[in-house]
Write a protein that holds these residues in place. Structure first.
Motif, PDB file in Angstrom:
ATOM      1  N   HIS A   1       0.746  -1.463   0.219  1.00 38.79           N
ATOM      2  CA  HIS A   1      -0.419   0.013   0.228  1.00 38.79           C
ATOM      3  C   HIS A   1       1.085   1.237  -0.106  1.00 38.79           C
ATOM      4  CE1 HIS A   1      -3.240  -2.641   0.661  1.00 38.79           C
ATOM      5  NE2 HIS A   1      -2.873  -3.078   2.203  1.00 38.79           N
TER       6      HIS A   1
ATOM      7  N   ASP B   1      -0.570   5.461  -0.595  1.00 37.69           N
ATOM      8  CA  ASP B   1      -0.756   5.812   0.333  1.00 37.69           C
ATOM      9  C   ASP B   1       0.415   6.316   1.178  1.00 37.69           C
ATOM     10  OD1 ASP B   1      -3.879   5.668  -0.195  1.00 37.69           O
ATOM     11  OD2 ASP B   1      -3.481   3.546   0.954  1.00 37.69           O
TER      12      ASP B   1
ATOM     13  N   SER C   1       2.173   5.969   5.452  1.00 36.98           N
ATOM     14  CA  SER C   1       0.752   6.676   6.545  1.00 36.98           C
ATOM     15  C   SER C   1       0.223   5.780   7.105  1.00 36.98           C
ATOM     16  CB  SER C   1      -0.462   7.849   5.375  1.00 36.98           C
ATOM     17  OG  SER C   1      -0.844   6.286   4.831  1.00 36.98           O
TER      18      SER C   1
ATOM     19  N   GLU D   1      -3.105   5.364   7.014  1.00 39.22           N
ATOM     20  CA  GLU D   1      -4.282   4.634   6.122  1.00 39.22           C
ATOM     21  C   GLU D   1      -3.394   3.529   5.856  1.00 39.22           C
ATOM     22  OE1 GLU D   1      -7.240   3.615   3.979  1.00 39.22           O
ATOM     23  OE2 GLU D   1      -6.820   5.243   5.454  1.00 39.22           O
ATOM     24  N   THR D   2      -1.998   3.890   5.963  1.00 38.50           N
ATOM     25  CA  THR D   2      -1.789   2.728   5.175  1.00 38.50           C
ATOM     26  C   THR D   2      -0.660   1.538   6.372  1.00 38.50           C
ATOM     27  OG1 THR D   2      -0.048   3.360   3.393  1.00 38.50           O
ATOM     28  CG2 THR D   2       1.105   1.261   4.450  1.00 38.50           C
TER      29      THR D   2
END
Length: 228
Positions: A23, A27, A30, A32-33
């Protein structure tokens, strides 16, 4: 019992990191990752957040230090003179992440931020320290610092060049590395010629006395390695 817990943490850390690499290209390093990596890895969320409390930056650091550990395991196999060994070590460090070039690029961007630049510098220093320790460096005076500072500069410059290199098999990067190492060796030869001269004796009697009191740290790893 402690070793068992540490082993389990290493397994969980590597599982999350491996899942994160898929990821990172989209992304970055982060939060989010990290969340996506937790879902993909199957590692319990509370444990993953404990292992990577700051999210992406801890993931990026774990990625870098894992590469250094792999380099440390490889270093005993390298052969040749010291210059050749150092060149091979820097090159092999890049080869270890050749398949994750975008992850390295995203990491370089992250550690260029003012909030993380010191951690990025510590990570690069750790790579230089890993190489010198693996090659049997026994210096205990100020040379311990100058060797690592010089190699840190060589590695970081070569890595940045490598990130933009589109030549076949990164041949341009290899030539760039050879030039950087050659420049360093020229400086070392010049320093060796000056050591016996009158200027060197004057320096030793004055400012050089301060350097005589500088010693390598008892605990050699630089800040930032704990828990990685």
């Amino acid at each position: 019992m402690t070793d068992t817990v540490d082993d389990w943490h290493d397994i969980a850390r590597n599982a999350v990191l491996d899942a994160a690499l898929i990821h990172v290209a989209f992304d970055g390093w982060s939060q989010e990752t990290l969340l996506r990596a937790i879902d993909d890895s199957g590692v319990e969320a509370a444990l993953a957040h404990a292992l990577f409390p700051r999210g992406g930056v801890d993931l990026a650091l774990a990625f870098h230090y894992r590469g250094d550990r792999k380099l440390s395991e490889w270093l005993p196999t390298v052969e040749g003179g010291m210059t050749a060994k150092i060149t091979q070590a820097v090159w092999h460090r890049l080869e270890l992440v050749a398949m994750e070039k975008e992850a390295v690029r995203r990491g370089a961007t992250l550690f260029a931020l003012p909030t993380h630049v010191s951690e990025g510098a510590s990570a690069i220093w750790n790579t230089a320290d890993t190489i010198w320790n693996g090659l049997g460096d026994s210096s205990t005076d100020y040379n311990w610092y100058t060797k690592r500072a010089t190699l840190s500069a060589v590695y970081s410059a070569t890595m940045l060049y490598w990130l933009g290199d589109t030549s076949a098999d990164h041949e341009d990067t290899r030539e760039f590395l050879d030039r950087r190492i050659a420049n360093v060796m020229q400086i070392e030869k010049a320093k060796a010629r000056l050591r016996g001269g009158p200027l060197a004796r004057m320096f030793a009697q004055g400012p050089g006395r301060v350097l005589d009191h500088i010693r390598a740290p008892v605990s050699r790893p630089m800040p930032g390695r704990t828990g990685q």
